[in-house]
Design a protein around this motif. Structure first.
Motif, PDB file in Angstrom:
ATOM      1  N   TRP A 637     101.499  59.544 -40.738  1.00 34.90           N
ATOM      2  CA  TRP A 637     101.456  58.571 -39.499  1.00 34.90           C
ATOM      3  C   TRP A 637     102.003  57.230 -39.998  1.00 34.90           C
ATOM      4  CZ3 TRP A 637     101.621  58.373 -34.468  1.00 34.90           C
ATOM      5  CH2 TRP A 637     101.081  57.212 -33.759  1.00 34.90           C
ATOM      6  N   ALA A 638     101.355  56.786 -41.266  1.00 35.26           N
ATOM      7  CA  ALA A 638     101.421  55.411 -41.754  1.00 35.26           C
ATOM      8  C   ALA A 638     102.874  55.280 -42.139  1.00 35.26           C
ATOM      9  CB  ALA A 638     100.338  55.235 -42.688  1.00 35.26           C
ATOM     10  N   LEU A 639     103.406  56.110 -42.458  1.00 34.58           N
ATOM     11  CA  LEU A 639     104.787  56.201 -43.046  1.00 34.58           C
ATOM     12  C   LEU A 639     105.981  55.580 -42.070  1.00 34.58           C
ATOM     13  CD1 LEU A 639     106.250  56.873 -45.812  1.00 34.58           C
ATOM     14  CD2 LEU A 639     106.888  59.051 -44.778  1.00 34.58           C
ATOM     15  N   GLN A 640     105.447  55.645 -40.711  1.00 29.87           N
ATOM     16  CA  GLN A 640     106.543  55.043 -39.800  1.00 29.87           C
ATOM     17  C   GLN A 640     106.674  53.500 -39.867  1.00 29.87           C
ATOM     18  OE1 GLN A 640     104.747  54.844 -35.449  1.00 29.87           O
ATOM     19  NE2 GLN A 640     103.500  56.608 -36.410  1.00 29.87           N
ATOM     20  N   ASP A 641     105.426  53.111 -40.435  1.00 30.92           N
ATOM     21  CA  ASP A 641     105.472  51.506 -40.405  1.00 30.92           C
ATOM     22  C   ASP A 641     106.262  51.243 -41.826  1.00 30.92           C
ATOM     23  OD1 ASP A 641     104.432  49.145 -39.917  1.00 30.92           O
ATOM     24  OD2 ASP A 641     102.482  49.131 -40.942  1.00 30.92           O
ATOM     25  N   ASN A 706     105.886  69.497 -37.513  1.00 33.54           N
ATOM     26  CA  ASN A 706     105.707  69.767 -36.124  1.00 33.54           C
ATOM     27  C   ASN A 706     105.022  70.920 -35.722  1.00 33.54           C
ATOM     28  OD1 ASN A 706     106.930  71.088 -33.159  1.00 33.54           O
ATOM     29  ND2 ASN A 706     105.946  68.810 -33.025  1.00 33.54           N
ATOM     30  N   PRO A 707     105.593  72.058 -36.239  1.00 32.99           N
ATOM     31  CA  PRO A 707     105.008  73.507 -35.873  1.00 32.99           C
ATOM     32  C   PRO A 707     103.186  73.367 -36.153  1.00 32.99           C
ATOM     33  CG  PRO A 707     106.901  73.838 -36.815  1.00 32.99           C
ATOM     34  CD  PRO A 707     106.730  72.477 -36.883  1.00 32.99           C
ATOM     35  N   PHE A 708     103.131  72.610 -37.497  1.00 38.71           N
ATOM     36  CA  PHE A 708     101.812  72.721 -38.029  1.00 38.71           C
ATOM     37  C   PHE A 708     100.879  71.500 -37.053  1.00 38.71           C
ATOM     38  CE2 PHE A 708     104.673  74.217 -41.026  1.00 38.71           C
ATOM     39  CZ  PHE A 708     103.873  75.326 -41.809  1.00 38.71           C
ATOM     40  N   ALA A 709     101.298  70.379 -37.214  1.00 42.78           N
ATOM     41  CA  ALA A 709     100.472  69.233 -36.442  1.00 42.78           C
ATOM     42  C   ALA A 709     101.614  68.661 -35.280  1.00 42.78           C
ATOM     43  CB  ALA A 709     100.293  68.521 -37.507  1.00 42.78           C
ATOM     44  N   PRO A 710     101.363  69.439 -34.055  1.00 42.19           N
ATOM     45  CA  PRO A 710     102.182  69.104 -33.107  1.00 42.19           C
ATOM     46  C   PRO A 710     101.880  68.011 -32.209  1.00 42.19           C
ATOM     47  CG  PRO A 710     100.705  70.940 -32.511  1.00 42.19           C
ATOM     48  CD  PRO A 710     100.644  70.524 -33.932  1.00 42.19           C
ATOM     49  N   HIS A 711     100.741  67.547 -32.271  1.00 47.53           N
ATOM     50  CA  HIS A 711     100.487  66.242 -31.520  1.00 47.53           C
ATOM     51  C   HIS A 711     100.832  64.646 -32.325  1.00 47.53           C
ATOM     52  CE1 HIS A 711      97.277  69.238 -31.098  1.00 47.53           C
ATOM     53  NE2 HIS A 711      97.370  68.974 -29.622  1.00 47.53           N
ATOM     54  N   VAL A 712     100.385  64.897 -33.636  1.00 49.16           N
ATOM     55  CA  VAL A 712     100.799  63.604 -34.297  1.00 49.16           C
ATOM     56  C   VAL A 712     102.260  63.501 -34.551  1.00 49.16           C
ATOM     57  CG1 VAL A 712     100.532  64.524 -36.633  1.00 49.16           C
ATOM     58  CG2 VAL A 712     100.015  62.123 -36.496  1.00 49.16           C
ATOM     59  N   THR A 713     102.921  64.600 -34.719  1.00 49.28           N
ATOM     60  CA  THR A 713     104.236  64.642 -35.038  1.00 49.28           C
ATOM     61  C   THR A 713     105.151  64.011 -33.705  1.00 49.28           C
ATOM     62  OG1 THR A 713     104.807  66.950 -34.514  1.00 49.28           O
ATOM     63  CG2 THR A 713     104.555  66.024 -36.979  1.00 49.28           C
ATOM     64  N   GLU A 714     104.729  64.700 -32.526  1.00 48.22           N
ATOM     65  CA  GLU A 714     105.184  64.265 -31.426  1.00 48.22           C
ATOM     66  C   GLU A 714     104.937  62.531 -31.018  1.00 48.22           C
ATOM     67  OE1 GLU A 714     107.366  65.607 -29.388  1.00 48.22           O
ATOM     68  OE2 GLU A 714     107.163  67.684 -29.409  1.00 48.22           O
ATOM     69  N   GLU A 715     103.577  62.164 -31.512  1.00 47.33           N
ATOM     70  CA  GLU A 715     103.363  60.611 -31.026  1.00 47.33           C
ATOM     71  C   GLU A 715     104.271  59.849 -32.193  1.00 47.33           C
ATOM     72  OE1 GLU A 715     101.178  59.940 -28.646  1.00 47.33           O
ATOM     73  OE2 GLU A 715     101.446  57.883 -28.872  1.00 47.33           O
ATOM     74  N   ALA A 716     104.332  60.173 -33.427  1.00 46.99           N
ATOM     75  CA  ALA A 716     105.262  59.275 -34.199  1.00 46.99           C
ATOM     76  C   ALA A 716     106.425  59.333 -33.852  1.00 46.99           C
ATOM     77  CB  ALA A 716     104.597  60.111 -35.813  1.00 46.99           C
ATOM     78  N   TRP A 717     107.194  60.213 -33.481  1.00 49.57           N
ATOM     79  CA  TRP A 717     108.335  60.595 -33.046  1.00 49.57           C
ATOM     80  C   TRP A 717     108.744  59.452 -31.727  1.00 49.57           C
ATOM     81  CZ3 TRP A 717     112.337  63.804 -35.048  1.00 49.57           C
ATOM     82  CH2 TRP A 717     113.366  64.063 -34.152  1.00 49.57           C
ATOM     83  N   GLU A 718     107.650  59.519 -30.991  1.00 50.28           N
ATOM     84  CA  GLU A 718     108.005  58.697 -29.838  1.00 50.28           C
ATOM     85  C   GLU A 718     107.889  57.412 -30.342  1.00 50.28           C
ATOM     86  OE1 GLU A 718     106.119  59.667 -25.573  1.00 50.28           O
ATOM     87  OE2 GLU A 718     104.609  58.439 -26.594  1.00 50.28           O
ATOM     88  N   GLN A 719     106.764  56.874 -31.087  1.00 51.76           N
ATOM     89  CA  GLN A 719     106.707  55.670 -31.672  1.00 51.76           C
ATOM     90  C   GLN A 719     107.960  55.044 -32.309  1.00 51.76           C
ATOM     91  OE1 GLN A 719     103.686  53.332 -31.261  1.00 51.76           O
ATOM     92  NE2 GLN A 719     102.896  54.862 -29.743  1.00 51.76           N
ATOM     93  N   SER A 720     108.596  56.015 -32.926  1.00 55.62           N
ATOM     94  CA  SER A 720     109.433  55.567 -34.027  1.00 55.62           C
ATOM     95  C   SER A 720     110.986  55.649 -33.116  1.00 55.62           C
ATOM     96  CB  SER A 720     109.780  56.590 -34.961  1.00 55.62           C
ATOM     97  OG  SER A 720     108.712  56.774 -35.723  1.00 55.62           O
ATOM     98  N   GLY A 721     110.791  55.951 -31.690  1.00 61.46           N
ATOM     99  CA  GLY A 721     111.900  55.646 -30.797  1.00 61.46           C
ATOM    100  C   GLY A 721     113.114  56.663 -31.204  1.00 61.46           C
ATOM    101  N   PHE A 722     112.723  57.980 -31.747  1.00 61.56           N
ATOM    102  CA  PHE A 722     113.607  59.010 -31.988  1.00 61.56           C
ATOM    103  C   PHE A 722     114.585  59.543 -30.765  1.00 61.56           C
ATOM    104  CE2 PHE A 722     111.633  59.473 -36.424  1.00 61.56           C
ATOM    105  CZ  PHE A 722     112.637  58.557 -36.959  1.00 61.56           C
TER     106      PHE A 722
END
Length: 804
Positions: A637-641, A706-722
């Motif tokens: 999660w922190a890596l998106q920063d 994503n298959p392992f941790a679907p929620h945090v990856t979706e959230e980080a994806w959205e936050q990163s504007g991909f």
RNA sequence: GCCGCCAUGAUGGAAUUGGCAGACAUACCUGACUUAAAAUCAGGAAUCGGAAACGAUGUGCCGGUUCAAAUCCGGCUGGCGGCACCA
């Protein structure tokens, strides 16, 4: 950057998936189909257990990846909700089982949804729903019409103190699980299903299936096919006594016979028998022995039995008269309920013969029959056996079988240990059996247009003191008219066993709302068979065989197109408590998934359970190490920063990124989720060491995770504007050419010991590598003064010098 | 008794199918940041000996095959699961 907060993010995504029907399967289309199945749970009053999510998550990882790869996935969930524990819970707490079931299902559904498993919730099935069990009853009627369902007098477990019929699971060491009272056998008329008719196919068809070895092995063992012969022994009473044996070659050594205490002939022969009182006493004692006494204890005890005085048998090979005994070591339910006893070559017969002073004749040479029975069929030649003398056991088996056939004294025969399926339960909480008893017509099946035969809502659902189903008390339900002749008739009051509903549920998932048939032909054709079925080892021999049997039957009557329901079967290990013991309330070592989700989040729970170890092995829960999984997700999660703006992967990281893509993809397919996660952790460490990730690198990491941790990856994806959602992206591809590092470290061994290492370009030739290795000082020292015998070059890995 | 599975650091566990044992993580130790602690970050660490370089020993036990064995073979020991008088 906002804080990583699973309590906020996880419900948000779960709600979105439900509302958008993100994981709803659509029947048909061009994409390849993939039907993944996990065993639907029994919704107990205890709620979900941390063991449940292990298989659900593991297969969820597979199907989430498969969807990204372009497969059309069906991954459904439902409830196997009839059954004894619910009924017992209802009795104890004075709540109707229907209400208990509804509450439990609601709790289970909420708990499973909180894990973010990508089930298709539009296809949920519930075995207690009349629109579902209508088809369970329909299948029963088809079985009945084909002669595969029949009634038979069977011994049931009867608790002498509760005055109630017990399921086998309720009998613990010969006593009632609930009150500790004595359990005896009581004969009742029961519905049976002829699974034995399918025994051969259930074994043979295993060959084309991708089941893990221990599953197919134990199914074979359970069905227990053996090859032998029936042999006809004449008797002085005039009747022929037929025995089954796997050792027809030893017939010359049969010095007496034994029949089971329940054998039919005993009644018939009664007038001839001089010691009928002694025999009756033995029969009575055997009937009152519980199964526990007769098998668990019996095998260590001395053999017992009674000689039949007044009847003798004739050995067809020797022509000699031999005595006949009854003994409870011969089972009525296997073979013909009678055996020829060959004490020289069977341990049980040997023990019996010793006790009763019967002759022991050696017919296979090779052992010492004064000491013990000689049972080695691989070695040994026939002796004292007339025309069989000098043959090996294998030759003799063939020779004697041919002889028996010629003389009309028997024939080759295949036998199975598998028994027919006792399909009746004298209980309330199960599917009513749709049969009517008419005094003139006998058993009459309910017409199909009267299905479902609904289970009536009654309040007095405790078992009756006579051992009948609680339904038997309700005359208004029991009394009906005969569908055939219209006369007054009575309904069957027994219900189906818990295994009924689960024997075909995967078919219903294909088309769960169909009211015309159990599922449409088109839906069955499209989705069946199940491509991958995961479940517990405890279901290997009962549920798996029952459902394979039903599926084969439905295949025979043209309902499904293939003979087998499941193409692939895997099995998960249990999650143990922190003390390494099985989790149980009494041990106080139960971990509740709700607490884990509340403290760490669903993604952490998922990653932890996948990282815990080999999926097939049992694994102890360890609260301390969960935080490692949480830390990993925090770091992702922190890596998106501070992402580097580059959309590509940096050249120096290409090989590690591509190797990780390859490894994660391959590991997922083999359910090696633990090493897939380790590889992603390594990649994350490498990215951190490289000062953070580029946008391109981060996208790949989120896709893999994503298959392992679907929620945090979706959230980080959205936050990163991909853009879009991770679950809608294609699975990342890897490039063979980018897997290799430019330089590789090669270990140099001398006589098997590592003496040095050299860094060399990836594609280095053997000659150059050897030269470089010999230049290493420590290697030189080890080689000095020795003669080089052999040089081994394992490209890209190691060099080994063998010296003398 | 029979069938199946398993045995690797303090702990959970890794090891392209014979190729550098201990990846990845937990716990632990040291350091940085902090008044302090937690959290975080950096580093350490199989065992024994040595200050160190290094050496020796190590995958339940004994033996074998091989340049090379956690992995293959033979013989044990211990544990788990299932079946169990099935002729």
């Amino acid at each position: 950057m906002i804080k990583y907060d699973p309590k906020q993010m996880e419900p948000k995504w779960q709600k979105r998936w439900l509302e958008n029907k993100t994981f709803a399967a659509v029947t048909g289309g061009d994409r390849p189909k993939f039907f993944a199945l996990v065993e639907f749970p029994y919704p107990s009053a205890q709620g979900l257990h941390v063991g449940h999510p292990r298989p659900y998550t593991a297969i969820d990882v597979v199907v989430r990846k498969r969807r990204m790869e372009g497969w059309n996935v069906l991954y459904p969930m439902g409830w196997d909700a009839f059954g004894l524990p619910t009924e017992n819970f209802a009795l104890k707490n004075h709540i109707h089982p229907a209400i208990v079931t509804r509450n439990n299902i609601n709790r289970f559904r909420a708990q499973i949804q909180a894990l973010g498993i990508s089930f298709d919730w539009d296809r949920e099935v519930d075995t207690t729903d009349p629109s579902y069990y209508k088809w369970t009853q329909w299948i029963f009627l088809q079985l009945y019409k084909k002669g595969l369902a029949y009634k038979k007098e069977m011994a049931v477990n009867w608790c002498t103190s509760c005055k109630v019929v017990l399921a086998n699971e309720e009998v613990v060491n010969g006593a009632c699980e609930r009150c500790g009272g004595d359990v005896v056998r009581k004969v009742k008329s029961q519905w049976m299903l002829k699974i034995t008719e399918y025994a051969g196919r259930l074994i043979d068809d295993l060959d084309g299936l991708d089941y893990i070895e221990r599953v197919s092995a134990s199914q074979k063992h359970w069905i227990g096919r053996s090859h032998g012969a029936d042999i006809v022994f004449g008797t002085t009473a005039g009747d022929d006594l037929v025995v089954y044996t796997t050792r027809p070659d030893t017939v010359f050594g049969a010095t007496y016979m034994v029949i089971s205490p329940e054998h039919d002939y005993l009644k018939k022969w009664a007038p001839l028998l001089k010691n009928s009182e002694e025999i009756a006493a033995y029969q009575d004692a055997a009937a009152h022995k519980s199964d526990f006494e007769r098998t668990e204890l019996g095998k260590d005890q001395e053999k017992t039995g009674v000689l039949l005085q007044g009847v003798e048998a004739v050995n067809p090979a020797t022509g000699e008269n031999i005595p006949v005994f009854i003994s409870d070591y011969v089972l009525a339910s296997y073979g013909t309920g009678a055996i020829m006893a060959v004490p020289g070559h069977d341990e049980r017969d040997w023990a019996f013969a010793r006790k009763f002073g019967l002759p022991i004749v050696e017919v296979v040479a090779g052992g010492n029959i004064d000491e013990a029975a000689y049972t080695d069929i691989e070695n040994g030649t026939l002796v004292n056996s007339g025309f069989l003398n000098g043959l090996t056991v294998e030759e003799a088996k063939k020779e004697i079988t041919d002889w028996l056939l010629r003389k009309h004294k028997g024939e080759a025969r295949v036998n199975y240990k598998l028994r027919d399926w006792v399909f009746s339960r004298q209980r309330y909480w199960g599917e009513p059996i749709p049969m009517v008893w008419c005094d003139t017509c006998g058993w009459v099946p309910l017409p199909e247009d009267q299905l479902p035969l609904e289970l009536p809502y009654i309040e007095d659902f405790e078992p009756t003191g006579e051992g009948d189903s609680p339904l038997a008390r309700h005359d208004e339900w029991v009394n009906t008219t005969c569908p055939k002749c219209g006369a007054a008739a009575k309904r069957e009051t027994d219900t189906m066993p818990q295994w009924a509903g689960s024997s075909w549920y995967f078919l219903r998932y294909c088309d769960p709302h169909n009211s015309e048939m159990l599922a449409s032909e088109a839906a069955l054709d499209y989705w069946m068979p199940v491509d991958w079925y995961n479940g517990g080892m405890e279901h290997t021999t009962l549920h798996m065989l029952y459902s394979r049997f039903w599926h084969k039957f439905l295949y025979d009557i043209g309902v499904v197109k293939g003979p087998e329901p499941y193409m692939k079967r895997t099995s998960h290990g249990m999650i143990l408590g922190e003390d390494g013991q099985k989790m149980s309330k009494s041990r106080g070592n139960v971990v509740n998934p709700d607490d884990v989700i509340a403290e760490f989040g669903a993604d952490t729970m998922r990653v932890y359970e996948m990282f815990i170890g080999d999926f097939e092995k049992t694994a102890p829960w360890n609260t301390a190490s969960i935080k490692g999984s949480r830390r990993f997700l925090e770091r992702v999660w922190a890596l998106q920063d501070g992402l580097l703006p580059d959309e590509a992967v940096r050249p120096e990281l290409e090989s590690v990124v591509h190797r990780t893509i390859k490894k994660v993809g391959e590991d997922i397919e083999h359910l090696k989720h633990n090493t897939a996660i380790a590889a992603m952790m390594s990649l994350l460490n490498d990215l951190a060491a490289a000062g953070g990730a580029t946008r391109g690198e981060y996208r790949i990491l989120l896709q893999l995770l994503n298959p392992f941790a679907p929620h945090v990856t979706e959230e980080a994806w959205e936050q990163s504007g991909f853009g879009g959602e991770v679950s809608g992206q294609p699975w990342p591809a890897w490039d063979e050419n980018k897997l290799q590092e430019d330089t590789v470290e090669i270990a140099v061994q001398v006589n098997g010991k590592v003496r040095g290492k050299v860094m060399l370009p990836a594609g280095v030739a053997k000659g150059d590598a050897l030269a470089a290795a010999k230049a290493v000082p420590a290697v030189q020292a080890a080689l000095a003064g020795k003669t080089l015998a052999k040089e081994i070059w394992v490209p890209g890995k190691l060099i080994s010098f063998a010296v003398k």
